[in-house]
Design an enzyme around this catalytic site. Structure first.
Site, PDB file in Angstrom:
ATOM      1  N   HIS A 113       2.834  27.451 -21.082  1.00 53.77           N
ATOM      2  CA  HIS A 113       3.708  26.480 -21.736  1.00 53.77           C
ATOM      3  C   HIS A 113       5.160  26.798 -21.404  1.00 53.77           C
ATOM      4  O   HIS A 113       5.567  27.959 -21.475  1.00 53.77           O
ATOM      5  CB  HIS A 113       3.524  26.518 -23.260  1.00 53.77           C
ATOM      6  CG  HIS A 113       4.501  25.647 -23.991  1.00 53.77           C
ATOM      7  ND1 HIS A 113       4.334  24.282 -24.081  1.00 53.77           N
ATOM      8  CD2 HIS A 113       5.667  25.943 -24.622  1.00 53.77           C
ATOM      9  CE1 HIS A 113       5.349  23.776 -24.754  1.00 53.77           C
ATOM     10  NE2 HIS A 113       6.166  24.775 -25.103  1.00 53.77           N
TER      11      HIS A 113
ATOM     12  N   VAL B 283       2.181   3.206   2.376  1.00 56.02           N
ATOM     13  CA  VAL B 283       3.359   3.257   3.256  1.00 56.02           C
ATOM     14  C   VAL B 283       4.455   2.345   2.737  1.00 56.02           C
ATOM     15  O   VAL B 283       5.624   2.740   2.627  1.00 56.02           O
ATOM     16  CB  VAL B 283       2.962   2.869   4.694  1.00 56.02           C
ATOM     17  CG1 VAL B 283       4.198   2.733   5.579  1.00 56.02           C
ATOM     18  CG2 VAL B 283       2.020   3.909   5.282  1.00 56.02           C
TER      19      VAL B 283
ATOM     20  N   GLU C 213       6.087   3.751  -0.614  1.00 55.83           N
ATOM     21  CA  GLU C 213       6.906   4.957  -0.421  1.00 55.83           C
ATOM     22  C   GLU C 213       8.250   4.604   0.212  1.00 55.83           C
ATOM     23  O   GLU C 213       9.311   5.039  -0.259  1.00 55.83           O
ATOM     24  CB  GLU C 213       6.159   5.973   0.445  1.00 55.83           C
ATOM     25  CG  GLU C 213       5.032   6.680  -0.280  1.00 55.83           C
ATOM     26  CD  GLU C 213       4.393   7.784   0.560  1.00 55.83           C
ATOM     27  OE1 GLU C 213       4.991   8.179   1.582  1.00 55.83           O
ATOM     28  OE2 GLU C 213       3.291   8.245   0.206  1.00 55.83           O
TER      29      GLU C 213
ATOM     30  N   ASP D 111      -7.887  10.377  12.354  1.00 53.67           N
ATOM     31  CA  ASP D 111      -7.804   8.967  11.997  1.00 53.67           C
ATOM     32  C   ASP D 111      -8.566   8.055  12.944  1.00 53.67           C
ATOM     33  O   ASP D 111      -8.986   6.962  12.551  1.00 53.67           O
ATOM     34  CB  ASP D 111      -6.334   8.521  11.976  1.00 53.67           C
ATOM     35  CG  ASP D 111      -5.513   9.244  10.929  1.00 53.67           C
ATOM     36  OD1 ASP D 111      -6.082  10.037  10.173  1.00 53.67           O
ATOM     37  OD2 ASP D 111      -4.290   8.999  10.868  1.00 53.67           O
TER      38      ASP D 111
ATOM     39  N   GLY E   6       0.822  -1.198   0.000  1.00 52.60           N
ATOM     40  CA  GLY E   6       0.000   0.000   0.000  1.00 52.60           C
ATOM     41  C   GLY E   6       0.862   1.256   0.000  1.00 52.60           C
ATOM     42  O   GLY E   6       2.050   1.222  -0.333  1.00 52.60           O
TER      43      GLY E   6
END
Length: 487
Positions: free
Chosen positions: A467, A194, A197, A327, A192
């Protein structure tokens, strides 16, 4: 034991709790913030800030090895001339964390918030005992309580032999950041955010890396297979070994001092186990809420089977005047979501006493527009529902193009990746957008603003972007491969 009553008691100083404490104090409310380890929560101390600091070091090492691609040569033969000083990487990480944490502490003190360093435990719905880190206990009661205690890395219970090996070599997302040398061979359990990375980071710092994942592909079943396959190819190109459909992983000791761990995994279709010798293991198999030590059994606060606190769209628990933020209440575990929880509390006049006009903001309003970014390189950024979350029977068109079509990518020699959008064919509404690209998160934010503002894909196609910029690719995406299908 001293006793004190407050208008507001906040348990945990994460990205919701810390700004909320200062805000409530500014309203004239007596406010106490309880933190058991360090101000700032996971993001500042173990999550976003330190990991992205280390990812930056990994990117410099990666670019240094690629110098010859740009006509820039190191003195020597390139690869061997790139030396990584892991202690310096760690020192830089620690310094930035210290700066962020101390800044949060100063703001709290300046606001007049009372900060208690210790662990809080409920003795009743509105009653908390704090065991102070320096010794002693404080008995606290409050009119309103806000729970912001976050989550921590989980430790899988089904890996046989994990407890039998040297535990200093069994790492999680916190302890791996304190290594003072690059692992010889890092095995990452979990594919996943974690795991990937850290896996790419330590590969770039010089470690051999193997990712072992239970699923048939990286990330989750909800993710678009085309995007996942693209990311898998990039990681393999970087030299990361990926073992999918892994079941029955076991761990044992090995007699090699450099690679003292032996891991063995099987797949459902193959009885032959894959054996890997490792110097270190990173457990990246998920996170669990920090509710097991809160004493919730002494309250009426309801939790899910996983231990997350159940909260409404206004963050209220089932106990009056007790709220859950960040969380700990489940859902997307992102810092930006946690911080927005603070704003939901701040703007709710029934909670903070502020006078606002219009409807009370809730978590429901942001459901379709929660962005995510995996900080691999290139990044994997996404906004909108995942492909696996779209309703059955929905007719959609998808547009995709490879990174080799992006002028900015060609000029910087960073063409790995792709862009993909899902749209409603009749209305032209953008349903979701994904970018596997350098600075993919910044590119995704442009589309996010378009989606929030009701801008259709045709308007992005015709918009004048500077651009050369990464955003200019939004002119060309719609000329790429178009597919139409029913979910």
């Amino acid at each position: 034991m001293s006793s004190q009553h407050y208008n507001a008691l906040i348990l945990g100083s994460g990205q919701s709790g810390t700004p909320l404490a200062s805000h409530l104090k500014s309203l004239g409310l007596s406010t106490c913030l309880v933190e058991r380890s360090h101000i700032g929560g996971c993001c500042v101390n173990e999550g976003c800030t330190p990991t992205k600091t280390m990812v930056a070091s990994g990117r410099v090492a990666y670019l240094a090895r690629r110098g010859a691609d740009y006509g820039v040569y190191l003195r020597g033969n390139g690869e061997d001339e790139v030396k990584v000083d892991m202690q310096k990487v760690r020192e830089r990480k620690r310094a930035i964390v210290k700066s962020f944490r101390e800044g949060s502490e100063r703001r709290l003190r300046a606001a007049g918030v009372e900060v208690l360093e210790g662990e809080g435990r409920f003795m009743g719905d509105k009653e908390v005992v704090v065991r102070l880190n320096g010794g002693g206990e404080n008995h606290l009661t409050a009119d309103k309580i806000f729970i912001n205690v976050g989550c921590r890395p989980s430790r899988p219970a089904d890996i046989k032999g994990l407890h039998t090996i040297d535990q200093s070599r069994v790492l999680d997302s916190t302890s791996i950041q304190e290594l003072d040398e690059v692992p010889e061979h890092l095995v990452v359990l979990g594919g996943g955010y974690v795991g990937l990375e850290f896996g790419q980071l330590f590969r770039r710092l010089g470690a051999k890396v193997t990712v072992i994942h239970r699923g048939a592909r990286l990330f989750s079943k909800r993710d678009d297979p085309e995007l996942v396959e693209c990311m898998q190819d990039i990681l393999k190109e970087d030299g990361i070994d990926i073992f999918l459909n892994a079941t029955g992983t076991t761990v044992s000791t090995h007699d090699d001092p450099k690679l003292p761990i032996l891991l063995s995994s099987r797949t459902p279709s193959n009885d032959d186990a894959k054996a890997v010798r490792a110097s270190h293991i990173l457990l990246a198999t998920g996170r669990i809420p920090n509710t097991d030590s809160l004493g919730l059994e002494n309250t009426g606060i309801k939790t899910t089977p996983s231990g997350h606190i159940i909260a409404s769209f206004t963050l209220a628990t089932n106990v009056r005047d007790v709220y859950a933020m960040g969380d700990v209440r489940g859902g997307p575990a992102f810092t930006h979501v946690s911080y927005d929880d603070f704003r939901i509390i701040r703007d709710n006049p029934f909670i903070s006493g502020t006078k606002t006009e219009g409807n009370v903001k809730t978590t429901l309003e942001r459901t379709l527009f929660i962005p995510s970014v995996v900080y691999t390189d290139p990044q994997l950024a996404h906004i909108g529902p995942k492909l696996g979350d779209l309703p059955k029977g929905m007719e959609v068109h998808t547009y995709s193009m490879p990174g080799t079509w992006i002028a900015r990518g060609l000029e910087t020699d960073e063409t790995r990746g792709m862009l993909k959008a899902v749209v409603e064919p009749e209305s032209g509404r953008i349903v979701s957008f994904s970018a596997i690209s350098p600075e993919g998160g910044e590119l995704m934010a442009v589309v996010q603003m378009a989606m929030v503002g009701g801008i259709k894909w045709k308007q992005l196609q015709d918009m004048v972007f500077a651009h050369p910029s990464w955003s200019e690719s939004l002119n060309n995406l719609w000329g790429g491969e178009m597919r139409e299908f029913t979910i």
